[in-house]
Write a protein that holds these residues in place. Sequence first.
Motif, PDB file in Angstrom:
ATOM      1  N   GLN A 154       0.836  -1.204   0.000  1.00  0.00           N
ATOM      2  CA  GLN A 154       0.000   0.000   0.000  1.00  0.00           C
ATOM      3  C   GLN A 154       0.876   1.260   0.000  1.00  0.00           C
ATOM      4  N   PHE A 155       1.902   1.261   0.848  1.00  0.00           N
ATOM      5  CA  PHE A 155       2.786   2.429   0.951  1.00  0.00           C
ATOM      6  C   PHE A 155       3.588   2.636  -0.327  1.00  0.00           C
ATOM      7  N   ASP A 156       3.935   1.538  -0.989  1.00  0.00           N
ATOM      8  CA  ASP A 156       4.751   1.611  -2.194  1.00  0.00           C
ATOM      9  C   ASP A 156       4.122   2.539  -3.228  1.00  0.00           C
ATOM     10  N   LYS A 157       2.809   2.484  -3.342  1.00  0.00           N
ATOM     11  CA  LYS A 157       2.092   3.308  -4.318  1.00  0.00           C
ATOM     12  C   LYS A 157       2.044   4.775  -3.910  1.00  0.00           C
ATOM     13  N   GLU A 158       2.195   5.040  -2.621  1.00  0.00           N
ATOM     14  CA  GLU A 158       2.047   6.400  -2.097  1.00  0.00           C
ATOM     15  C   GLU A 158       3.347   7.205  -2.124  1.00  0.00           C
ATOM     16  N   ILE A 159       4.475   6.523  -2.203  1.00  0.00           N
ATOM     17  CA  ILE A 159       5.772   7.207  -2.130  1.00  0.00           C
ATOM     18  C   ILE A 159       6.104   7.788  -3.500  1.00  0.00           C
ATOM     19  N   ALA A 169      10.439   2.637   6.080  1.00  0.00           N
ATOM     20  CA  ALA A 169      11.893   2.535   5.941  1.00  0.00           C
ATOM     21  C   ALA A 169      12.263   1.387   5.007  1.00  0.00           C
ATOM     22  N   MET A 170      11.579   0.263   5.138  1.00  0.00           N
ATOM     23  CA  MET A 170      11.875  -0.893   4.285  1.00  0.00           C
ATOM     24  C   MET A 170      11.461  -0.636   2.836  1.00  0.00           C
ATOM     25  N   VAL A 171      10.308  -0.014   2.643  1.00  0.00           N
ATOM     26  CA  VAL A 171       9.837   0.274   1.280  1.00  0.00           C
ATOM     27  C   VAL A 171      10.744   1.303   0.612  1.00  0.00           C
TER      28      VAL A 171
END
Length: 142
Positions: A43-48, A99-101
């Motif tokens: 989910q976060f991957d798309k937001e960064i 941090a990981m993404v």
Amino acid sequence: EVELQTDGNRSGHLQNGELVFDPEINEEVVRIIAAQLAEIGDQFDKEIKARVVNDLVQHFLNENLSGEEITRRMSEAVEGLARAIPSDMEQEKATLVLAMVLTKKIVNTMPSLLHRVFSTTVNYISQQLHNYIVRMVSVVRQ
């Protein structure tokens, strides 16, 4: 010492040449935690935004910046992204996943930075999220 791997498997240590796992760790619980973190990460991957990643790539490429300065820049980026996370999510969990993404996105952008980015991320997580990791592991051991 047992660690959670990015693929959800756990690692162990070598004892007398054989891989030994901590018997107190419930492997199914570890897999559940890893799956949850991976789902959040997707989910976060798309937001960064690419700009955040590219800015960090430039900092990592700057050989004049110390490891401490790079860690500070990584921390600022993660904290900035974490402020946009919904308040219903545990802040420490969001920070860990971010941090990981970010690490993954930076290395995908510039693979030659793998060692420096990985070391910085481990340093950042150790400094900022040590207590959270200990709590997470203690839950797994129960």
